[in-house]
Design a protein around this motif. Structure first.
Motif, PDB file in Angstrom:
ATOM      1  N   ILE A   1       0.987  -1.080   0.081  1.00  0.00           N
ATOM      2  CA  ILE A   1       0.102  -0.077  -0.017  1.00  0.00           C
ATOM      3  C   ILE A   1       1.000   1.395   0.014  1.00  0.00           C
ATOM      4  O   ILE A   1       0.658   2.159  -0.721  1.00  0.00           O
ATOM      5  CB  ILE A   1      -1.073   0.033   0.980  1.00  0.00           C
ATOM      6  CG1 ILE A   1      -1.871   1.304   1.123  1.00  0.00           C
ATOM      7  CG2 ILE A   1      -0.240  -0.004   2.440  1.00  0.00           C
ATOM      8  CD1 ILE A   1      -2.779   1.528  -0.126  1.00  0.00           C
ATOM      9  N   ILE A   2       1.734   1.318   0.562  1.00  0.00           N
ATOM     10  CA  ILE A   2       2.677   2.486   0.923  1.00  0.00           C
ATOM     11  C   ILE A   2       3.414   2.694  -0.506  1.00  0.00           C
ATOM     12  O   ILE A   2       3.454   3.669  -1.048  1.00  0.00           O
ATOM     13  CB  ILE A   2       3.689   2.258   1.926  1.00  0.00           C
ATOM     14  CG1 ILE A   2       2.928   2.227   3.300  1.00  0.00           C
ATOM     15  CG2 ILE A   2       4.801   3.351   1.975  1.00  0.00           C
ATOM     16  CD1 ILE A   2       2.312   3.552   3.664  1.00  0.00           C
ATOM     17  N   LEU A   3       4.060   1.481  -1.127  1.00  0.00           N
ATOM     18  CA  LEU A   3       4.934   1.591  -2.483  1.00  0.00           C
ATOM     19  C   LEU A   3       3.776   2.000  -3.561  1.00  0.00           C
ATOM     20  O   LEU A   3       4.197   2.848  -4.350  1.00  0.00           O
ATOM     21  CB  LEU A   3       5.622   0.284  -2.703  1.00  0.00           C
ATOM     22  CG  LEU A   3       6.596  -0.090  -1.716  1.00  0.00           C
ATOM     23  CD1 LEU A   3       7.238  -1.352  -2.096  1.00  0.00           C
ATOM     24  CD2 LEU A   3       7.390   1.093  -1.429  1.00  0.00           C
ATOM     25  N   GLU A   4       2.476   1.635  -3.340  1.00  0.00           N
ATOM     26  CA  GLU A   4       1.479   1.829  -4.292  1.00  0.00           C
ATOM     27  C   GLU A   4       1.221   3.463  -4.449  1.00  0.00           C
ATOM     28  O   GLU A   4       1.129   4.057  -5.475  1.00  0.00           O
ATOM     29  CB  GLU A   4       0.368   1.030  -4.143  1.00  0.00           C
ATOM     30  CG  GLU A   4      -0.630   0.946  -5.207  1.00  0.00           C
ATOM     31  CD  GLU A   4      -1.775  -0.119  -5.127  1.00  0.00           C
ATOM     32  OE1 GLU A   4      -2.583  -0.221  -5.995  1.00  0.00           O
ATOM     33  OE2 GLU A   4      -1.691  -0.699  -4.178  1.00  0.00           O
ATOM     34  N   ILE A   5       0.997   4.059  -3.097  1.00  0.00           N
ATOM     35  CA  ILE A   5       0.564   5.603  -3.197  1.00  0.00           C
ATOM     36  C   ILE A   5       1.921   6.319  -3.228  1.00  0.00           C
ATOM     37  O   ILE A   5       1.672   7.313  -3.349  1.00  0.00           O
ATOM     38  CB  ILE A   5      -0.267   5.602  -1.756  1.00  0.00           C
ATOM     39  CG1 ILE A   5       0.549   5.395  -0.705  1.00  0.00           C
ATOM     40  CG2 ILE A   5      -1.557   5.026  -2.032  1.00  0.00           C
ATOM     41  CD1 ILE A   5      -0.363   5.857   0.539  1.00  0.00           C
ATOM     42  N   THR A   6       3.158   5.812  -3.021  1.00  0.00           N
ATOM     43  CA  THR A   6       4.367   6.695  -3.125  1.00  0.00           C
ATOM     44  C   THR A   6       4.622   7.445  -4.194  1.00  0.00           C
ATOM     45  O   THR A   6       4.688   8.842  -4.281  1.00  0.00           O
ATOM     46  CB  THR A   6       5.655   5.768  -2.896  1.00  0.00           C
ATOM     47  OG1 THR A   6       5.654   5.223  -1.530  1.00  0.00           O
ATOM     48  CG2 THR A   6       6.916   6.594  -2.975  1.00  0.00           C
ATOM     49  N   LYS A   7       4.236   6.964  -5.533  1.00  0.00           N
ATOM     50  CA  LYS A   7       4.316   7.465  -6.552  1.00  0.00           C
ATOM     51  C   LYS A   7       3.380   8.798  -6.743  1.00  0.00           C
ATOM     52  O   LYS A   7       3.586   9.977  -7.110  1.00  0.00           O
ATOM     53  CB  LYS A   7       4.031   6.845  -7.653  1.00  0.00           C
ATOM     54  CG  LYS A   7       4.142   7.434  -9.329  1.00  0.00           C
ATOM     55  CD  LYS A   7       4.029   6.293 -10.301  1.00  0.00           C
ATOM     56  CE  LYS A   7       4.181   6.929 -11.800  1.00  0.00           C
ATOM     57  NZ  LYS A   7       5.172   8.054 -12.003  1.00  0.00           N
ATOM     58  N   VAL A   8       2.015   8.640  -6.190  1.00  0.00           N
ATOM     59  CA  VAL A   8       1.254   9.663  -6.009  1.00  0.00           C
ATOM     60  C   VAL A   8       1.699  10.917  -5.230  1.00  0.00           C
ATOM     61  O   VAL A   8       1.530  12.117  -6.011  1.00  0.00           O
ATOM     62  CB  VAL A   8      -0.172   9.441  -5.502  1.00  0.00           C
ATOM     63  CG1 VAL A   8      -0.984  10.633  -5.467  1.00  0.00           C
ATOM     64  CG2 VAL A   8      -0.942   8.170  -6.339  1.00  0.00           C
ATOM     65  N   TYR A   9       2.322  10.965  -4.361  1.00  0.00           N
ATOM     66  CA  TYR A   9       2.703  11.760  -3.366  1.00  0.00           C
ATOM     67  C   TYR A   9       4.065  12.376  -3.570  1.00  0.00           C
ATOM     68  O   TYR A   9       4.243  13.468  -3.516  1.00  0.00           O
ATOM     69  CB  TYR A   9       2.708  11.339  -1.730  1.00  0.00           C
ATOM     70  CG  TYR A   9       1.422  11.095  -1.141  1.00  0.00           C
ATOM     71  CD1 TYR A   9       0.721  12.220  -0.774  1.00  0.00           C
ATOM     72  CD2 TYR A   9       0.706   9.937  -1.129  1.00  0.00           C
ATOM     73  CE1 TYR A   9      -0.544  12.061  -0.362  1.00  0.00           C
ATOM     74  CE2 TYR A   9      -0.420   9.694  -0.746  1.00  0.00           C
ATOM     75  CZ  TYR A   9      -1.284  10.872  -0.233  1.00  0.00           C
ATOM     76  OH  TYR A   9      -2.797  10.687   0.145  1.00  0.00           O
ATOM     77  N   GLU A  10       4.847  11.527  -4.456  1.00  0.00           N
ATOM     78  CA  GLU A  10       5.966  11.957  -5.209  1.00  0.00           C
ATOM     79  C   GLU A  10       5.636  13.075  -6.185  1.00  0.00           C
ATOM     80  O   GLU A  10       6.175  14.183  -6.230  1.00  0.00           O
ATOM     81  CB  GLU A  10       6.829  11.152  -5.581  1.00  0.00           C
ATOM     82  CG  GLU A  10       7.660  10.058  -4.917  1.00  0.00           C
ATOM     83  CD  GLU A  10       8.241   8.864  -5.229  1.00  0.00           C
ATOM     84  OE1 GLU A  10       8.068   8.518  -6.394  1.00  0.00           O
ATOM     85  OE2 GLU A  10       9.374   8.435  -4.648  1.00  0.00           O
ATOM     86  N   GLU A  11       4.818  12.667  -6.851  1.00  0.00           N
ATOM     87  CA  GLU A  11       4.120  13.393  -7.954  1.00  0.00           C
ATOM     88  C   GLU A  11       3.748  15.038  -7.313  1.00  0.00           C
ATOM     89  O   GLU A  11       3.659  15.897  -7.830  1.00  0.00           O
ATOM     90  CB  GLU A  11       3.124  12.713  -8.939  1.00  0.00           C
ATOM     91  CG  GLU A  11       3.782  11.758  -9.776  1.00  0.00           C
ATOM     92  CD  GLU A  11       2.546  11.199 -10.573  1.00  0.00           C
ATOM     93  OE1 GLU A  11       1.523  11.429 -10.437  1.00  0.00           O
ATOM     94  OE2 GLU A  11       2.973  10.138 -11.301  1.00  0.00           O
ATOM     95  N   LEU A  12       2.959  14.602  -6.235  1.00  0.00           N
ATOM     96  CA  LEU A  12       2.213  15.845  -5.559  1.00  0.00           C
ATOM     97  C   LEU A  12       3.286  16.725  -5.050  1.00  0.00           C
ATOM     98  O   LEU A  12       2.976  18.027  -5.199  1.00  0.00           O
ATOM     99  CB  LEU A  12       1.123  15.534  -4.395  1.00  0.00           C
ATOM    100  CG  LEU A  12       0.071  14.976  -5.201  1.00  0.00           C
ATOM    101  CD1 LEU A  12      -0.893  14.190  -3.636  1.00  0.00           C
ATOM    102  CD2 LEU A  12      -1.026  15.920  -5.738  1.00  0.00           C
ATOM    103  N   ARG A  13       4.147  16.152  -4.356  1.00  0.00           N
ATOM    104  CA  ARG A  13       5.657  16.944  -3.926  1.00  0.00           C
ATOM    105  C   ARG A  13       6.034  17.895  -5.002  1.00  0.00           C
ATOM    106  O   ARG A  13       6.266  19.070  -4.914  1.00  0.00           O
ATOM    107  CB  ARG A  13       6.345  15.966  -3.368  1.00  0.00           C
ATOM    108  CG  ARG A  13       7.607  16.896  -2.861  1.00  0.00           C
ATOM    109  CD  ARG A  13       8.367  15.976  -1.951  1.00  0.00           C
ATOM    110  NE  ARG A  13       9.024  14.838  -2.542  1.00  0.00           N
ATOM    111  CZ  ARG A  13       9.658  13.737  -1.843  1.00  0.00           C
ATOM    112  NH1 ARG A  13       9.898  13.705  -0.961  1.00  0.00           N
ATOM    113  NH2 ARG A  13      10.061  12.708  -2.710  1.00  0.00           N
TER     114      ARG A  13
END
Length: 165
Positions: A133-145
């Motif tokens: 779950i963490i690795l799956e949403i990491t990309k989203v939060y990296e993009e948001l950052r």
């Protein structure tokens, strides 16, 4: 930043948050402490308690931001100031809570960020669904950052300067 750019950023940010929210809700609805750490030692139980707490907080912050962005986008006249504040909150409450979770069950190791490897390092080795779950949403939060770096400090600096004039 023009109002059209802010509006587009609100739309893309909201789409990204929606994806992350759906993934977190699905995980949290299917996993509780007994499923993650059945018959684990006290240290692993404490790890999963912190992990679940951080994920629930991230979900709440993300949902609140998603709703505020929706309000900004639904208004008859786009309120750029309201939208900018909503984007600021996405960065400071959503992105920061993802990368700096209170219970520190995981952290980002910048040394891996440019190697193509996962930059997230867990304090303890979690079960596969928790890791996923963490690795799956990491990309989203990296993009948001990346999308919202302006709101890290430049936005407040600009607002302070406007108030002094």
């Amino acid at each position: 930043m023009s109002a059209a750019n802010v509006q587009k950023l609100c739309e893309t940010t909201r789409e990204k948050l929606k994806y992350a929210i759906e993934k977190m809700e699905l995980f949290l609805n299917q996993h509780a402490l007994p499923q993650l750490g059945p018959e684990q030692d006290e240290e692993m139980t404490h790890f999963y308690q912190g992990f679940l707490s951080d994920l629930r907080h991230l979900l709440v912050f993300s949902e609140m931001s998603y709703e505020k962005l929706g309000v900004a986008l639904r208004r008859a006249t786009f309120d750029e100031s309201f939208a900018q504040k909503a984007l600021y909150n996405v960065y400071h409450y959503g992105v920061n809570n993802f990368f700096y979770p209170k219970n520190e069950s995981y952290s980002e190791d910048g040394r891996y960020a440019y190697t193509g490897q996962d930059a997230i390092r867990f304090r303890k080795k979690p079960v596969r669904p928790a890791r996923d779950i963490i690795l799956e949403i990491t990309k989203v939060y990296e993009e948001l950052r990346d999308d919202l770096t302006y709101y890290e400090s430049d936005y407040l600096t600009e607002r302070r300067m406007q108030n002094q004039v």
